[in-house]
Design a protein around this motif. Structure first.
Motif, PDB file in Angstrom:
ATOM      1  N   VAL A  69       1.832 -10.910  14.443  1.00  0.00           N
ATOM      2  CA  VAL A  69       2.285 -10.501  13.118  1.00  0.00           C
ATOM      3  C   VAL A  69       1.229 -10.843  12.067  1.00  0.00           C
ATOM      4  O   VAL A  69       0.986 -10.068  11.145  1.00  0.00           O
ATOM      5  N   ASP A  70       0.604 -11.999  12.189  1.00  0.00           N
ATOM      6  CA  ASP A  70      -0.484 -12.359  11.273  1.00  0.00           C
ATOM      7  C   ASP A  70      -1.562 -11.283  11.276  1.00  0.00           C
ATOM      8  O   ASP A  70      -2.042 -10.851  10.218  1.00  0.00           O
ATOM      9  N   ARG A  71      -1.929 -10.863  12.469  1.00  0.00           N
ATOM     10  CA  ARG A  71      -3.006  -9.884  12.622  1.00  0.00           C
ATOM     11  C   ARG A  71      -2.613  -8.546  11.997  1.00  0.00           C
ATOM     12  O   ARG A  71      -3.402  -7.937  11.264  1.00  0.00           O
ATOM     13  N   ILE A  72      -1.391  -8.089  12.254  1.00  0.00           N
ATOM     14  CA  ILE A  72      -0.922  -6.812  11.725  1.00  0.00           C
ATOM     15  C   ILE A  72      -0.844  -6.841  10.203  1.00  0.00           C
ATOM     16  O   ILE A  72      -1.347  -5.948   9.515  1.00  0.00           O
ATOM     17  N   ILE A  73      -0.207  -7.883   9.677  1.00  0.00           N
ATOM     18  CA  ILE A  73      -0.027  -7.947   8.227  1.00  0.00           C
ATOM     19  C   ILE A  73      -1.357  -8.126   7.521  1.00  0.00           C
ATOM     20  O   ILE A  73      -1.607  -7.519   6.474  1.00  0.00           O
ATOM     21  N   ARG A  74      -2.249  -8.950   8.070  1.00  0.00           N
ATOM     22  CA  ARG A  74      -3.539  -9.187   7.418  1.00  0.00           C
ATOM     23  C   ARG A  74      -4.356  -7.902   7.306  1.00  0.00           C
ATOM     24  O   ARG A  74      -4.876  -7.571   6.243  1.00  0.00           O
ATOM     25  N   VAL A  75      -4.461  -7.168   8.392  1.00  0.00           N
ATOM     26  CA  VAL A  75      -5.297  -5.970   8.362  1.00  0.00           C
ATOM     27  C   VAL A  75      -4.651  -4.869   7.542  1.00  0.00           C
ATOM     28  O   VAL A  75      -5.340  -4.127   6.822  1.00  0.00           O
ATOM     29  N   ASP A  76      -3.323  -4.750   7.598  1.00  0.00           N
ATOM     30  CA  ASP A  76      -2.652  -3.715   6.814  1.00  0.00           C
ATOM     31  C   ASP A  76      -2.719  -4.026   5.326  1.00  0.00           C
ATOM     32  O   ASP A  76      -2.875  -3.122   4.496  1.00  0.00           O
ATOM     33  N   HIS A  77      -2.589  -5.297   4.986  1.00  0.00           N
ATOM     34  CA  HIS A  77      -2.742  -5.709   3.592  1.00  0.00           C
ATOM     35  C   HIS A  77      -4.145  -5.363   3.093  1.00  0.00           C
ATOM     36  O   HIS A  77      -4.315  -4.820   1.997  1.00  0.00           O
ATOM     37  N   ALA A  78      -5.153  -5.664   3.914  1.00  0.00           N
ATOM     38  CA  ALA A  78      -6.534  -5.365   3.525  1.00  0.00           C
ATOM     39  C   ALA A  78      -6.739  -3.862   3.362  1.00  0.00           C
ATOM     40  O   ALA A  78      -7.412  -3.417   2.428  1.00  0.00           O
ATOM     41  N   GLY A  79      -6.154  -3.074   4.271  1.00  0.00           N
ATOM     42  CA  GLY A  79      -6.299  -1.628   4.191  1.00  0.00           C
ATOM     43  C   GLY A  79      -5.668  -1.047   2.945  1.00  0.00           C
ATOM     44  O   GLY A  79      -6.248  -0.180   2.277  1.00  0.00           O
ATOM     45  N   GLU A  80      -4.464  -1.520   2.621  1.00  0.00           N
ATOM     46  CA  GLU A  80      -3.802  -1.015   1.424  1.00  0.00           C
ATOM     47  C   GLU A  80      -4.514  -1.486   0.158  1.00  0.00           C
ATOM     48  O   GLU A  80      -4.572  -0.757  -0.839  1.00  0.00           O
ATOM     49  N   TYR A  81      -5.068  -2.684   0.194  1.00  0.00           N
ATOM     50  CA  TYR A  81      -5.846  -3.169  -0.942  1.00  0.00           C
ATOM     51  C   TYR A  81      -7.083  -2.301  -1.138  1.00  0.00           C
ATOM     52  O   TYR A  81      -7.410  -1.885  -2.259  1.00  0.00           O
ATOM     53  N   GLY A  82      -7.774  -2.011  -0.031  1.00  0.00           N
ATOM     54  CA  GLY A  82      -8.954  -1.159  -0.122  1.00  0.00           C
ATOM     55  C   GLY A  82      -8.623   0.230  -0.626  1.00  0.00           C
ATOM     56  O   GLY A  82      -9.359   0.796  -1.442  1.00  0.00           O
ATOM     57  N   ALA A  83      -7.498   0.788  -0.172  1.00  0.00           N
ATOM     58  CA  ALA A  83      -7.079   2.114  -0.641  1.00  0.00           C
ATOM     59  C   ALA A  83      -6.806   2.101  -2.139  1.00  0.00           C
ATOM     60  O   ALA A  83      -7.163   3.043  -2.862  1.00  0.00           O
ATOM     61  N   ASN A  84      -6.192   1.029  -2.619  1.00  0.00           N
ATOM     62  CA  ASN A  84      -5.949   0.909  -4.055  1.00  0.00           C
ATOM     63  C   ASN A  84      -7.249   0.880  -4.846  1.00  0.00           C
ATOM     64  O   ASN A  84      -7.358   1.501  -5.907  1.00  0.00           O
ATOM     65  N   ARG A  85      -8.229   0.175  -4.324  1.00  0.00           N
ATOM     66  CA  ARG A  85      -9.517   0.103  -5.020  1.00  0.00           C
ATOM     67  C   ARG A  85     -10.230   1.453  -4.998  1.00  0.00           C
ATOM     68  O   ARG A  85     -10.907   1.832  -5.961  1.00  0.00           O
ATOM     69  N   ILE A  86     -10.082   2.198  -3.911  1.00  0.00           N
ATOM     70  CA  ILE A  86     -10.679   3.534  -3.842  1.00  0.00           C
ATOM     71  C   ILE A  86     -10.071   4.447  -4.900  1.00  0.00           C
ATOM     72  O   ILE A  86     -10.787   5.136  -5.644  1.00  0.00           O
ATOM     73  N   TYR A  87      -8.738   4.445  -4.982  1.00  0.00           N
ATOM     74  CA  TYR A  87      -8.089   5.294  -5.978  1.00  0.00           C
ATOM     75  C   TYR A  87      -8.410   4.837  -7.393  1.00  0.00           C
ATOM     76  O   TYR A  87      -8.513   5.663  -8.308  1.00  0.00           O
ATOM     77  N   ALA A  88      -8.579   3.538  -7.588  1.00  0.00           N
ATOM     78  CA  ALA A  88      -8.982   3.044  -8.909  1.00  0.00           C
ATOM     79  C   ALA A  88     -10.357   3.596  -9.282  1.00  0.00           C
ATOM     80  O   ALA A  88     -10.584   3.998 -10.438  1.00  0.00           O
ATOM     81  N   GLY A  89     -11.268   3.626  -8.323  1.00  0.00           N
ATOM     82  CA  GLY A  89     -12.590   4.178  -8.577  1.00  0.00           C
ATOM     83  C   GLY A  89     -12.550   5.666  -8.871  1.00  0.00           C
ATOM     84  O   GLY A  89     -13.252   6.163  -9.753  1.00  0.00           O
ATOM     85  N   MET A 110     -10.002   7.299 -10.164  1.00  0.00           N
ATOM     86  CA  MET A 110      -9.393   7.499 -11.473  1.00  0.00           C
ATOM     87  C   MET A 110     -10.351   7.156 -12.597  1.00  0.00           C
ATOM     88  O   MET A 110     -10.306   7.756 -13.678  1.00  0.00           O
ATOM     89  N   ALA A 111     -11.244   6.202 -12.366  1.00  0.00           N
ATOM     90  CA  ALA A 111     -12.222   5.842 -13.388  1.00  0.00           C
ATOM     91  C   ALA A 111     -13.130   7.017 -13.710  1.00  0.00           C
ATOM     92  O   ALA A 111     -13.607   7.157 -14.839  1.00  0.00           O
ATOM     93  N   VAL A 112     -13.369   7.867 -12.724  1.00  0.00           N
ATOM     94  CA  VAL A 112     -14.261   9.019 -12.917  1.00  0.00           C
ATOM     95  C   VAL A 112     -13.487  10.290 -13.255  1.00  0.00           C
ATOM     96  O   VAL A 112     -13.875  11.058 -14.134  1.00  0.00           O
ATOM     97  N   LEU A 113     -12.368  10.509 -12.566  1.00  0.00           N
ATOM     98  CA  LEU A 113     -11.650  11.786 -12.673  1.00  0.00           C
ATOM     99  C   LEU A 113     -10.289  11.682 -13.357  1.00  0.00           C
ATOM    100  O   LEU A 113      -9.556  12.667 -13.419  1.00  0.00           O
ATOM    101  N   GLY A 114      -9.977  10.515 -13.876  1.00  0.00           N
ATOM    102  CA  GLY A 114      -8.648  10.307 -14.436  1.00  0.00           C
ATOM    103  C   GLY A 114      -8.281  11.255 -15.565  1.00  0.00           C
ATOM    104  O   GLY A 114      -7.102  11.579 -15.746  1.00  0.00           O
ATOM    105  N   ARG A 115      -9.255  11.724 -16.328  1.00  0.00           N
ATOM    106  CA  ARG A 115      -8.989  12.609 -17.458  1.00  0.00           C
ATOM    107  C   ARG A 115      -9.159  14.089 -17.121  1.00  0.00           C
ATOM    108  O   ARG A 115      -9.093  14.941 -18.006  1.00  0.00           O
ATOM    109  N   THR A 116      -9.379  14.373 -15.847  1.00  0.00           N
ATOM    110  CA  THR A 116      -9.549  15.762 -15.431  1.00  0.00           C
ATOM    111  C   THR A 116      -8.222  16.323 -14.923  1.00  0.00           C
ATOM    112  O   THR A 116      -7.220  15.613 -14.843  1.00  0.00           O
ATOM    113  N   SER A 117      -8.241  17.587 -14.539  1.00  0.00           N
ATOM    114  CA  SER A 117      -7.011  18.240 -14.083  1.00  0.00           C
ATOM    115  C   SER A 117      -6.464  17.637 -12.801  1.00  0.00           C
ATOM    116  O   SER A 117      -5.258  17.730 -12.520  1.00  0.00           O
TER     117      SER A 117
END
Length: 217
Positions: free
Chosen positions: A49-69, A71-78
């Motif tokens: 469970v440690d292994r599953i939760i740790r890697v999934d948490h990291a993956g979702e964190y990374g996905a959030n940072r990708i979308y943040a990036g 939005m920083a560039v395209l957030g005001r576009t269509s």
């Protein structure tokens, strides 16, 4: 992991055959309640469970940072509202795994600071290629995450699907939402990005490395 066009997306839904990995081999077992939702896992392997939760948490964190990036560039576009909607779902995923980290007292990967920087850079960098580049990144990342979740689902189902029913349902729900993002990317011209196949392959290679490291560090 190729996915040339929307026709390949349904294949992601099927669990791939592979060598069975027994959860009991990972370490001592414990009984824990998912406090936030009432879900329970009896006699689980704590290390698994440690292994599953740790890697999934990291993956979702990374996905959030990708979308943040992105939005920083395209957030005001269509395409900004489309990206924001996907990001909002990723925020919900991360919130759930943050809760599970506390519930199971799982430490995050030591690579979180690196994923913070690289995730944002990947999102912003591909967004600088235009809407198509951002969507190509989304397709590549979400396909990788869906495959990763399918691997976890297969492992849990082979071990004991009734015992791990609550965790399985959670992972399946998130897997399905990642696949929705994958399809949204294809619908918004991901395949028109410059050097789409090459870009996708490079991003997915990076995802595989990130998953491998986050499971172990």
């Amino acid at each position: 992991m190729s996915c040339a066009g929307a026709a390949a997306a349904p294949r992601l839904w099927r669990l791939r055959p592979g060598a069975r990995r027994s959860l009991s081999a990972y370490g001592r077992r414990t009984s824990v309640r998912f406090r936030s939702s009432g879900m329970t896992l009896d006699n689980i392997s704590r290390a698994a469970v440690d292994r599953i939760i740790r890697v999934d948490h990291a993956g979702e964190y990374g996905a959030n940072r990708i979308y943040a990036g992105q939005m920083a560039v395209l957030g005001r576009t269509s395409v900004g509202p489309v990206i924001q909607k996907m990001w909002d779902q990723e925020k919900d995923h991360l919130k759930k795994f943050n809760e599970l980290m506390v519930t199971f007292r799982v430490r995050p990967t030591v690579l979180m600071p690196l994923w913070n920087v690289l995730g944002f850079a990947l999102g912003a960098g591909t967004a600088l290629l235009g809407k198509e580049g951002a969507m190509a990144c989304t397709v590549a990342v979400e396909e990788s995450i869906a495959h990763h979740y399918n691997n976890q689902i297969r492992t849990l189902m082979e071990e004991d699907p009734e015992k791990y029913e609550e965790l399985l349902q959670l992972i399946k729900k998130f897997r399905d939402e990642e696949l929705e993002h994958h399809d949204i990317g294809l619908d918004h011209d991901a395949e028109l990005a410059p050097a789409y196949a090459v870009l996708k392959s490079i991003i997915q290679a990076g995802c595989r490395v990130a998953i491998y490291l986050s499971e172990r560090l």
